[in-house]
Design a protein around this motif. Structure first.
Motif, short mmCIF file in Angstrom:
data_model
loop_
_atom_site.label_atom_id
_atom_site.label_comp_id
_atom_site.label_asym_id
_atom_site.label_seq_id
_atom_site.Cartn_x
_atom_site.Cartn_y
_atom_site.Cartn_z
N LEU A 116 -20.00 12.83 52.20
CA LEU A 116 -21.14 11.87 52.72
C LEU A 116 -21.57 12.19 51.28
N ILE A 117 -22.39 10.64 51.40
CA ILE A 117 -22.87 10.51 49.75
C ILE A 117 -23.91 9.39 50.32
N PRO A 118 -25.37 9.48 49.18
CA PRO A 118 -26.36 8.24 49.49
C PRO A 118 -25.32 6.62 49.63
N ASN A 119 -26.40 6.03 49.89
CA ASN A 119 -26.04 4.72 50.36
C ASN A 119 -26.28 3.65 48.40
N GLU A 165 -21.93 6.69 59.45
CA GLU A 165 -21.42 6.74 58.49
C GLU A 165 -20.20 7.24 59.29
N THR A 192 -28.33 4.80 57.02
CA THR A 192 -28.96 5.70 55.99
C THR A 192 -28.35 6.68 54.53
N ARG A 193 -26.72 6.42 55.12
CA ARG A 193 -26.07 7.50 54.36
C ARG A 193 -24.18 6.71 54.42
N SER A 194 -23.82 6.80 52.79
CA SER A 194 -22.46 6.67 53.43
C SER A 194 -22.13 7.85 53.48
N LYS A 224 -20.05 1.86 55.13
CA LYS A 224 -21.42 2.85 54.75
C LYS A 224 -21.74 3.07 55.78
N HIS A 277 -22.44 4.14 47.29
CA HIS A 277 -21.65 2.70 48.13
C HIS A 277 -21.88 2.13 47.40
#
Length: 334
Positions: free
Chosen positions: A34-37, A296, A20-22, A17, A40
């Motif tokens: 890369l993934i949105p939080n 992240e 702003t992003r994970s 995590k 996560h």
């Protein structure tokens, strides 16, 4: 959606995590996705709950959105459906090394201390990787060859040789012969040269460059693999179990830093390695570094940043790297 009740990431895929992003570290493919939080948080919930419960927790009225997340993970081959999560344990994130020193950087100008004695101590410390920076003041090439004969039976897994350009530096053919004769040599780089040219026979391993590597700070880069990831969770991969010796014989964490701990003429390397003050930067892990702890990408970030611990918070601050220290007057350094 599958009839199997659980969904989880493959063990070699680790979700991290950020603010702003994970990110999902694919340690097998050495890649980062890369993934949105919110995803996560979904993945953390899936660790302990069936996917239907997770869907109800995060998207009770919109199963299509949840399906899109799962389809994304499947398309990237990051996870799978299963019946029994206990049959697929998590990857061990422990980091261990039998070596007292992983990486040593030794700068030597054929004066002020005995290099052979320092190499013997590094061998006793089971040093794995050696970066040998030499300045040839004259006809010292036979001494260099003798040093490599000495190192052939030592613990070093790899050796990089950096030569400051001068008229005393051998030509490309002699350097090629050295590279071919000693399998432990990873690179031979002649730096601060008047021209840049790779060896015709070994262009990736023997090269002349115009940059002055004695004073150039290593560039930040990203490294993705299980060894680097697990080390970065607890240590600073640039400083951890690293030891440097400058031209004057002073022992440092990094040649570019002004702080020095002892001199090889008076103190053994093993003694300095046991000093808690010397080891401080070993433990400057990304999670303990201001400006990096919320990224992240922190467990993939390899940086030679100059770090200073804040006595109040206990965290490390990245500061501007001090200018390379001018050459010392070594007349009295013995």
């Amino acid at each position: 959606m599958s009839t199997k009740p659980y969904f989880q990431l493959y063990a070699h895929n680790i979700a991290v995590k950020g603010s702003t992003r994970s990110a999902i570290y694919d340690l097998q493919r050495q890649d980062i996705v890369l993934i949105p939080n919110v995803l996560h948080r979904v993945l953390r919930h899936l660790v302990q709950h069936p996917w239907r419960e997770t869907q109800q927790a995060f998207a009770p009225g919109n199963p299509v959105v949840f399906q899109q997340y799962i389809d994304f993970l499947l398309r990237k081959d990051l996870g799978f459906f299963l019946h029994n999560p206990a049959s697929f344990p998590a990857l061990s994130l422990a980091w261990n090394s039998p070596h007292h020193v992983q990486n040593a950087v030794i700068s030597y100008a054929f004066a002020h201390y005995h290099l052979g004695a320092v190499l013997a101590q590094l061998d006793q410390l089971q040093c794995q990787h050696l970066e040998l920076r030499l300045r040839l003041p004259g006809q010292n090439w036979p001494e260099v060859l003798a040093l490599f004969e000495q190192m052939a039976a030592m613990s070093f897994a790899s050796v990089s040789l950096l030569l400051a350009y001068s008229e005393a530096v051998p030509d490309e053919q002699q350097l090629r012969l050295l590279y071919e004769h000693f399998p432990k040599i990873q690179h031979i780089i002649v730096h601060d040269a008047p021209y840049g040219a790779p060896s015709a026979a070994h262009p990736e391993h023997v090269v002349f460059v115009t940059a002055d590597l004695q004073r150039e700070q290593p560039r930040d880069r990203y490294i993705v693999n299980s060894e680097f990831f697990t080390e970065a969770m607890r240590f600073n991969p640039y400083y951890n179990r690293k030891l440097c010796v400058d031209d004057a014989g002073y022992i440092k964490n990094c040649l570019l830093q002004p702080k020095r701990f002892a001199n090889v003429n008076t103190t053994r390397l093993a003694t300095v390695l046991q000093d808690a003050d010397f080891q401080e930067l070993w433990h400057a892990a990304p999670d303990q570094t201001v400006g990096l702890q919320d990224s992240e990408l922190r467990y993939a970030h390899f940086s030679a940043d100059y770090l200073v611990r804040d006595t109040g918070s206990g965290l490390f601050n990245r500061v501007s790297h001090p200018a390379a220290v001018p050459a010392l007057d070594l007349v009295d350094v013995v």
